[in-house]
Motif scaffolding. Sequence first.
Motif, PDB file in Angstrom:
ATOM      1  N   PRO A 197      67.514  81.485  -5.206  1.00 53.65           N
ATOM      2  CA  PRO A 197      68.322  80.711  -4.270  1.00 53.65           C
ATOM      3  C   PRO A 197      69.356  79.816  -4.944  1.00 53.65           C
ATOM      4  CG  PRO A 197      66.238  79.618  -4.591  1.00 53.65           C
ATOM      5  CD  PRO A 197      66.252  80.812  -5.505  1.00 53.65           C
ATOM      6  N   ASP A 198      69.459  79.896  -6.286  1.00 52.38           N
ATOM      7  CA  ASP A 198      70.400  79.015  -6.989  1.00 52.38           C
ATOM      8  C   ASP A 198      71.843  79.276  -6.584  1.00 52.38           C
ATOM      9  OD1 ASP A 198      68.591  79.064 -10.177  1.00 52.38           O
ATOM     10  OD2 ASP A 198      68.092  78.340  -8.175  1.00 52.38           O
ATOM     11  N   ARG A 199      72.154  80.495  -6.196  1.00 53.00           N
ATOM     12  CA  ARG A 199      73.529  80.852  -5.857  1.00 53.00           C
ATOM     13  C   ARG A 199      74.069  79.987  -4.727  1.00 53.00           C
ATOM     14  NH1 ARG A 199      74.228  86.859  -4.274  1.00 53.00           N
ATOM     15  NH2 ARG A 199      73.149  87.084  -6.264  1.00 53.00           N
ATOM     16  N   ILE A 200      73.271  79.846  -3.682  1.00 51.27           N
ATOM     17  CA  ILE A 200      73.688  79.012  -2.536  1.00 51.27           C
ATOM     18  C   ILE A 200      73.923  77.573  -3.014  1.00 51.27           C
ATOM     19  CG2 ILE A 200      72.997  78.059  -0.332  1.00 51.27           C
ATOM     20  CD1 ILE A 200      73.144  80.810   0.230  1.00 51.27           C
ATOM     21  N   GLY A 201      73.005  77.097  -3.856  1.00 50.66           N
ATOM     22  CA  GLY A 201      73.125  75.726  -4.344  1.00 50.66           C
ATOM     23  C   GLY A 201      74.441  75.493  -5.072  1.00 50.66           C
ATOM     24  N   VAL A 202      74.814  76.459  -5.929  1.00 51.79           N
ATOM     25  CA  VAL A 202      76.061  76.329  -6.700  1.00 51.79           C
ATOM     26  C   VAL A 202      77.252  76.304  -5.752  1.00 51.79           C
ATOM     27  CG1 VAL A 202      77.598  77.535  -8.290  1.00 51.79           C
ATOM     28  CG2 VAL A 202      75.162  77.387  -8.792  1.00 51.79           C
ATOM     29  N   LEU A 203      77.251  77.220  -4.793  1.00 50.51           N
ATOM     30  CA  LEU A 203      78.364  77.299  -3.837  1.00 50.51           C
ATOM     31  C   LEU A 203      78.472  76.006  -3.030  1.00 50.51           C
ATOM     32  CD1 LEU A 203      80.349  79.463  -3.370  1.00 50.51           C
ATOM     33  CD2 LEU A 203      78.917  80.392  -1.559  1.00 50.51           C
ATOM     34  N   GLU A 204      77.324  75.493  -2.591  1.00 49.15           N
ATOM     35  CA  GLU A 204      77.341  74.257  -1.811  1.00 49.15           C
ATOM     36  C   GLU A 204      77.853  73.091  -2.640  1.00 49.15           C
ATOM     37  OE1 GLU A 204      73.748  74.935   1.431  1.00 49.15           O
ATOM     38  OE2 GLU A 204      73.411  73.723  -0.356  1.00 49.15           O
ATOM     39  N   ALA A 205      77.376  73.028  -3.895  1.00 50.47           N
ATOM     40  CA  ALA A 205      77.789  71.904  -4.743  1.00 50.47           C
ATOM     41  C   ALA A 205      79.286  71.969  -5.024  1.00 50.47           C
ATOM     42  CB  ALA A 205      76.997  71.920  -6.045  1.00 50.47           C
ATOM     43  N   LEU A 206      79.794  73.182  -5.237  1.00 51.65           N
ATOM     44  CA  LEU A 206      81.223  73.351  -5.508  1.00 51.65           C
ATOM     45  C   LEU A 206      82.038  72.920  -4.291  1.00 51.65           C
ATOM     46  CD1 LEU A 206      83.152  74.426  -7.676  1.00 51.65           C
ATOM     47  CD2 LEU A 206      83.046  76.650  -6.572  1.00 51.65           C
ATOM     48  N   ALA A 207      81.582  73.357  -3.114  1.00 49.27           N
ATOM     49  CA  ALA A 207      82.291  72.987  -1.882  1.00 49.27           C
ATOM     50  C   ALA A 207      82.269  71.471  -1.682  1.00 49.27           C
ATOM     51  CB  ALA A 207      81.652  73.704  -0.701  1.00 49.27           C
ATOM     52  N   ALA A 208      81.125  70.857  -1.976  1.00 51.58           N
ATOM     53  CA  ALA A 208      80.998  69.411  -1.788  1.00 51.58           C
ATOM     54  C   ALA A 208      81.959  68.646  -2.685  1.00 51.58           C
ATOM     55  CB  ALA A 208      79.555  68.978  -2.051  1.00 51.58           C
ATOM     56  N   GLN A 209      82.155  69.143  -3.904  1.00 57.17           N
ATOM     57  CA  GLN A 209      83.090  68.464  -4.806  1.00 57.17           C
ATOM     58  C   GLN A 209      84.512  68.642  -4.300  1.00 57.17           C
ATOM     59  OE1 GLN A 209      85.518  67.011  -7.926  1.00 57.17           O
ATOM     60  NE2 GLN A 209      83.459  66.506  -7.297  1.00 57.17           N
ATOM     61  N   ILE A 210      84.850  69.844  -3.858  1.00 49.36           N
ATOM     62  CA  ILE A 210      86.220  70.118  -3.413  1.00 49.36           C
ATOM     63  C   ILE A 210      86.540  69.323  -2.161  1.00 49.36           C
ATOM     64  CG2 ILE A 210      87.678  71.900  -2.390  1.00 49.36           C
ATOM     65  CD1 ILE A 210      86.397  73.874  -4.376  1.00 49.36           C
ATOM     66  N   ASP A 211      85.560  69.320  -1.216  1.00 48.47           N
ATOM     67  CA  ASP A 211      85.849  68.683   0.068  1.00 48.47           C
ATOM     68  C   ASP A 211      85.654  67.171   0.042  1.00 48.47           C
ATOM     69  OD1 ASP A 211      84.379  71.478   1.863  1.00 48.47           O
ATOM     70  OD2 ASP A 211      86.408  71.128   1.107  1.00 48.47           O
ATOM     71  N   ASP A 212      84.507  66.711  -0.506  1.00 49.23           N
ATOM     72  CA  ASP A 212      84.186  65.292  -0.404  1.00 49.23           C
ATOM     73  C   ASP A 212      84.188  64.576  -1.734  1.00 49.23           C
ATOM     74  OD1 ASP A 212      81.534  66.432   1.698  1.00 49.23           O
ATOM     75  OD2 ASP A 212      83.581  65.859   2.250  1.00 49.23           O
ATOM     76  N   ASP A 213      84.577  65.255  -2.801  1.00 54.93           N
ATOM     77  CA  ASP A 213      84.541  64.630  -4.125  1.00 54.93           C
ATOM     78  C   ASP A 213      83.122  64.235  -4.525  1.00 54.93           C
ATOM     79  OD1 ASP A 213      86.432  62.063  -5.870  1.00 54.93           O
ATOM     80  OD2 ASP A 213      86.001  64.139  -6.369  1.00 54.93           O
ATOM     81  N   THR A 214      82.109  64.894  -3.959  1.00 55.92           N
ATOM     82  CA  THR A 214      80.730  64.650  -4.393  1.00 55.92           C
ATOM     83  C   THR A 214      80.591  65.181  -5.815  1.00 55.92           C
ATOM     84  OG1 THR A 214      80.071  65.181  -2.149  1.00 55.92           O
ATOM     85  CG2 THR A 214      78.316  65.034  -3.777  1.00 55.92           C
TER      86      THR A 214
END
Lengths: 765, 139
Positions: A197-214
């Motif tokens: 399930p790491d793939r989803i985690g990476v995609l989510e984390a990448l999106a979070a940085q792009i969208d919210d600067d997380t």
Amino acid sequence: MAEGRVTGEHGPSDILRLTERFGRIGFWRVDVPNEVVYWSDEVFRIHDVDPEDGEPALADAINFYAPEVAPVVQAAVAASASTGEPFELEDARIISATGVERYVYSKGECRTDDDGNTVEIYGIFQDVTEQVLSQRNMAISKARLELVVQAGLGVWEYDVATRTILVSPELSKILGRETDTPISVSLDDFLGGIPEPDRIGVLEALAAQIDDDTPYLIEHRAIGAGGKTIWLRSRGIAERDSQGKAIRVAGSVEDITPIREATDAALEANSRFNLAVTGASVGVWEVALPSGDMYVSDRLKKIVGAPVLPSTQEGRFVWKLETFLSNIHPADQAAMRKAIDRHLKGRVPFKQEYRFKHTATQQYVHVLIRGQAEWDDKGEPIRMAGSLEDISQRVAHLEALRQSEQRFKLAAEGASVGIWDWLDVNRSEEYWSPNFYSLLGYDYRDLTPSIETFQSLLHPDDVEHTFAAVTAHFESDKPFKVEYRLRHKTEGYRWFLGTAQAAFDADGKPTRMVGSIQDIHERKTAEDKLRKANSDLDQFASVASHDLQEPLRKVAQFSALLERDYGDRLDGDGVLYLGFLMDGAQRMSRMVKDLLTYSRMGDAALNVNPVALENIMAEVIDDLSEVIRESGAEIILTPNAPDIPADPELLRRLLQNLVANGIKYNGSDTPRITVSAVQSTSAVHITVQDNGIGFDPKQADRIFEIFRRLHRREEYSGSGLGLAICKRIVEMHDGKIWAESEPGQGAVFHINLPIREPVVQASVA
Amino acid sequence: MANILLVEDDDGDAMLTEGRLKEADGKVDVWRAHDGADALAMLDNGDFTPDLILLDINMPGMDGHETLAKLRADARFSKTPIVILTTSSSRRDIKRAYESCANAYVMKPVTLDAFRDTVGTIKKFWTQTAFLPGAVVNG
């Protein structure tokens, strides 16, 4: 070449024009003996010179080249002229007539006369700016990539628009492919190498940085060399455009497989471990509980500088846990102890970032600690083991990147603005942009950028309020916007507007301050001249009207005496003459008094604040109570009026004058005056409307003039100053006043008062 | 007959003041000095002893403040009623006059009626105080 075939119907001048336009190549010719230059249209365009203006002289043409290039060009042309050999200029920097920087390629040939003297040099001139810049960008990217790669990390760059990832050779190696060039893969392909399930985690984390600067920091598995599953830790940060939209995410990856395996192994082996750890920045530790005896690997000792103590066997039990913990940064201690506690008691996974004080250098090192405890059957912890990594390099890199990005953004916003960066408010050092220096007439070598230097440039009278504003900004986050004088290298003190914003840490203490300076000297000196002229005028008016009172008094009193003692001896005409005399003196006295009031208005200090209209109108109605009663007037204030940005006393006089006028110039039995106010984004608009006699709209501007009256004295009394005073009050607030009316249909007076931020000001004495 | 010393440089004002004083009370002799020096010379001459001194401030040569100080320093006039009668509304002048021990500070009114009332009040007040113990009275 069979020209006819190619050129067909087109003549040579057509060919020339097409070549120029499509090939962006210009042609030039230098008449050497006469030192005259001829340019084609494209050459004019590259220099941003209008062909109508004609070519410059040869010397001026050479001066278009940037200062470091011009001498080279000069020498090349001279050499060519004397030897007859062609010359070539590659990637030469020019500054166009409008200040645009461009890069050009120029090649020329010579024509000589029979004696071998060069009579003419001619050639081509091409704008190669785009090529030069794109090469440069590539070089920068490459350099950046290399720099990070040197830290021994795998690096990747994700392009948001194309959804591709550029993978560095190091990272490729980690993922099992030997190569020495960067490789571009699609996001999907890259993710394919990450198991669920790491793939989803990476995609989510990448999106979070792009969208919210997380912050993007994630550990995940991947397929490495030989199809083996490896663990990676990946960090990334987005590069954003001026709207804050992410265009790229740049990141680094480390292979942390050994660490993960180490902690697992320690757990499995249930004994002390002695791993060969890859990566110079990872150390290993184990502590026996509850004794606190601690074993640390050599690597860990190198990272945090373990004290040299007499060791028993091979460096075991070098440290006590307590000693180790006491080297943690005081701000991080409590959190660390709590994390250990929660792990030992509540089995919460132990993984934290802290700062450790290196025992030798006494500097703080950023580290990441992971650990896992073992418990006995009774649930008591007996042992804990884990890893410690030095992450300071990465932290420093990302921080430097962020710093330079911020500075760049500011610098891009204006060439007439100088940027300064007070990097650490606890130290004196600053960064000053090139514009900062040039605004002050200095070269960057002349001055060391620091708070001290800044203070030495500040006008002594401005030092106190400037630093007071800094303190106010630090303590109460009051916006920093100050006018002050700085000493120009050659032009003495000039006025600047300084604005800035500090950055604060989690405790609210300021850490850094970035700001700009803007030259406002012309505007300020003009304002001050105007203010002084007004003040001189006011003083003159005040003194003049005071001195005028005295003879007026004489005329008034003696004509009264004349009337009293000799009035019966005057005939009808004599009595009339005396009447006119006394009347004239009275009117003059009234006007002088009003003039005195008008001129004294400039002295009053302006105290602009949001003022409640209801309160002011209550005072006005109170002051005019007798007039209101006698005239039967109705004064209405429309409800929900916004606060008025004005000096309360001046606002009162303004409204009182307008209301009194509304009552006076009114023939009806029930004079009605309506006052209302509305607010727009930048101003408050007040209207005063009456049902009075109105006036001719053609007079709308003149009624505000001093002593201007629209009616005969016999009909309506008044000095003619009331509206002039209103206008002055409104202008003192930088506002506008105007009137609308039709005869017999009442009048509306409009007042516009701007809402503005207070600025800390000092003025020329 | 009461003696009033009027120290006033302006002839018009002197005429107005003298006229109102005589209207208020016929039994006064008004002595006119043109400025401070003139006033002190007249007093040294000894032709009269003033029951009341009316003093203007803005005069050429020795002004009202200097004259007041000199009068108060002189044992003969340290208790004489002195009223400043001036056009100046300056707070500084008022403060200074009281500090130099003027008994009253009166601003010359604009209209004739008001002027008359003011002068009348001054005269009335000082003639009444003439009956108080310690006042210097002559005639």
